[in-house]
Design a protein around this motif. Structure first.
Motif, mmCIF file in Angstrom:
data_model
loop_
_atom_site.group_PDB
_atom_site.id
_atom_site.type_symbol
_atom_site.label_atom_id
_atom_site.label_comp_id
_atom_site.label_asym_id
_atom_site.label_seq_id
_atom_site.Cartn_x
_atom_site.Cartn_y
_atom_site.Cartn_z
ATOM 1 N N LYS A 168 27.633 4.798 44.621
ATOM 2 C CA LYS A 168 26.246 5.019 44.187
ATOM 3 C C LYS A 168 25.259 4.916 45.339
ATOM 4 O O LYS A 168 24.134 5.394 45.237
ATOM 5 C CB LYS A 168 25.875 4.054 43.077
ATOM 6 C CG LYS A 168 25.906 2.609 43.477
ATOM 7 C CD LYS A 168 25.578 1.689 42.318
ATOM 8 C CE LYS A 168 25.915 0.293 42.690
ATOM 9 N NZ LYS A 168 24.964 -0.654 42.793
ATOM 10 N N ASP A 169 25.665 4.313 46.460
ATOM 11 C CA ASP A 169 24.806 4.203 47.633
ATOM 12 C C ASP A 169 24.993 5.357 48.607
ATOM 13 O O ASP A 169 24.390 5.379 49.673
ATOM 14 C CB ASP A 169 25.068 2.873 48.342
ATOM 15 C CG ASP A 169 24.659 1.687 47.486
ATOM 16 O OD1 ASP A 169 23.606 1.762 46.826
ATOM 17 O OD2 ASP A 169 25.405 0.695 47.466
ATOM 18 N N PHE A 206 20.487 11.704 53.016
ATOM 19 C CA PHE A 206 21.486 12.088 52.021
ATOM 20 C C PHE A 206 21.129 11.532 50.644
ATOM 21 O O PHE A 206 21.198 12.237 49.640
ATOM 22 C CB PHE A 206 22.870 11.599 52.470
ATOM 23 C CG PHE A 206 23.982 12.028 51.559
ATOM 24 C CD1 PHE A 206 24.439 13.330 51.572
ATOM 25 C CD2 PHE A 206 24.556 11.132 50.678
ATOM 26 C CE1 PHE A 206 25.459 13.737 50.730
ATOM 27 C CE2 PHE A 206 25.574 11.523 49.831
ATOM 28 C CZ PHE A 206 26.029 12.831 49.853
ATOM 29 N N LYS A 207 20.724 10.270 50.596
ATOM 30 C CA LYS A 207 20.389 9.636 49.314
ATOM 31 C C LYS A 207 19.155 10.281 48.695
ATOM 32 O O LYS A 207 19.083 10.447 47.473
ATOM 33 C CB LYS A 207 20.190 8.135 49.506
ATOM 34 C CG LYS A 207 21.515 7.405 49.725
ATOM 35 C CD LYS A 207 21.361 6.006 50.238
ATOM 36 C CE LYS A 207 20.717 5.062 49.294
ATOM 37 N NZ LYS A 207 20.737 3.664 49.761
ATOM 38 N N TYR A 226 29.597 4.971 39.687
ATOM 39 C CA TYR A 226 29.573 3.639 39.097
ATOM 40 C C TYR A 226 29.977 2.538 40.048
ATOM 41 O O TYR A 226 29.955 1.382 39.693
ATOM 42 C CB TYR A 226 30.495 3.599 37.872
ATOM 43 C CG TYR A 226 30.063 4.593 36.829
ATOM 44 C CD1 TYR A 226 28.932 4.370 36.064
ATOM 45 C CD2 TYR A 226 30.762 5.783 36.655
ATOM 46 C CE1 TYR A 226 28.519 5.298 35.124
ATOM 47 C CE2 TYR A 226 30.353 6.708 35.726
ATOM 48 C CZ TYR A 226 29.231 6.462 34.965
ATOM 49 O OH TYR A 226 28.811 7.375 34.047
ATOM 50 N N PHE A 227 30.362 2.868 41.249
ATOM 51 C CA PHE A 227 30.821 1.860 42.192
ATOM 52 C C PHE A 227 29.893 1.793 43.389
ATOM 53 O O PHE A 227 29.300 2.733 43.782
ATOM 54 C CB PHE A 227 32.246 2.171 42.682
ATOM 55 C CG PHE A 227 33.233 2.216 41.561
ATOM 56 C CD1 PHE A 227 33.760 1.042 41.045
ATOM 57 C CD2 PHE A 227 33.631 3.418 41.010
ATOM 58 C CE1 PHE A 227 34.670 1.074 40.022
ATOM 59 C CE2 PHE A 227 34.550 3.462 39.991
ATOM 60 C CZ PHE A 227 35.068 2.292 39.486
ATOM 61 N N LYS A 240 20.273 12.114 42.468
ATOM 62 C CA LYS A 240 20.658 12.340 41.058
ATOM 63 C C LYS A 240 22.172 12.394 40.908
ATOM 64 O O LYS A 240 22.721 11.879 39.945
ATOM 65 C CB LYS A 240 20.006 13.607 40.525
ATOM 66 C CG LYS A 240 18.504 13.466 40.359
ATOM 67 C CD LYS A 240 17.997 14.362 39.268
ATOM 68 C CE LYS A 240 16.499 14.274 39.132
ATOM 69 N NZ LYS A 240 16.013 13.005 38.691
ATOM 70 N N TYR A 241 22.846 13.015 41.860
ATOM 71 C CA TYR A 241 24.309 13.045 41.839
ATOM 72 C C TYR A 241 24.863 11.633 42.000
ATOM 73 O O TYR A 241 25.779 11.233 41.282
ATOM 74 C CB TYR A 241 24.836 13.967 42.943
ATOM 75 C CG TYR A 241 26.338 14.033 43.007
ATOM 76 C CD1 TYR A 241 27.039 14.845 42.123
ATOM 77 C CD2 TYR A 241 27.054 13.288 43.931
ATOM 78 C CE1 TYR A 241 28.430 14.912 42.165
ATOM 79 C CE2 TYR A 241 28.432 13.350 43.981
ATOM 80 C CZ TYR A 241 29.113 14.153 43.097
ATOM 81 O OH TYR A 241 30.485 14.197 43.133
ATOM 82 N N LEU A 242 24.301 10.883 42.932
ATOM 83 C CA LEU A 242 24.793 9.528 43.192
ATOM 84 C C LEU A 242 24.570 8.605 41.994
ATOM 85 O O LEU A 242 25.317 7.655 41.815
ATOM 86 C CB LEU A 242 24.139 8.959 44.445
ATOM 87 C CG LEU A 242 24.476 9.694 45.751
ATOM 88 C CD1 LEU A 242 23.650 9.136 46.896
ATOM 89 C CD2 LEU A 242 25.961 9.631 46.052
#
Length: 153
Positions: free
Chosen positions: A45-46, A140-141, A152-153, A146-148
């Motif tokens: 997620k990061d 990138f973030k 869940y990890f 939205k994709y990230l």
């Protein structure tokens, strides 16, 4: 030319006919990238990439350390590696996600290779290309947040 190849300076390829092997999957017109097994990664997620635990799992992105790509697929996107990213971090994950967003597929093949670790980047976390990790990850973030969020990890 219809295809291009990227190859890091710290990869040794022992297959004599490696270019033919990498070219073969392009018989499938939906394939945009062919990479070597073991370069597929999942994103947390990061936005940090991690090696896939098994090659049968679908990667979020592939590392471009040894890749053959379809030139016309990249022409749809703009530059191969977005110049917003400085050398060496996140540009490969961005490329994979941009290709997939356009409907292209990515596959991998087994090749007999050796990676001579840290030749390209070195060991120092604060000099050379490693200094670009955090700024590139921020870009990138912002771009793929939205994709990230689906991670869940």
């Amino acid at each position: 030319t219809p295809f291009y190849v990227t190859l890091n300076n710290d990869f040794l390829i022992y297959d004599k006919d490696w270019l033919k092997k990498m070219h073969a999957p392009f018989a499938n017109q939906q394939i945009a990238q062919v990479v070597i097994e073991g370069t597929g990664c999942w994103l947390d997620k990061d936005g940090v990439g991690h090696p896939l635990p098994h090659p049968s799992l679908k990667a979020d992105y592939v590392e471009t350390c040894c890749m053959m790509g379809r030139t016309d697929a990249v022409r749809e996107l703009g530059p191969l590696f977005d110049p917003a990213y400085k050398f060496c971090y996140c540009e490969d994950s961005d490329l994979s996600l941009r290709l997939r967003a356009k409907g292209w597929e990515i596959t991998h093949i087994p090749l007999n290779v050796e990676h001579i670790g840290n030749v390209t980047l070195g060991d120092d976390n604060y000099s050379g290309a490693k200094k670009y990790l955090i700024p590139n990850l921020q870009i990138f973030k912002q771009r793929w947040g939205k994709y990230l969020e689906t991670k869940y990890f």
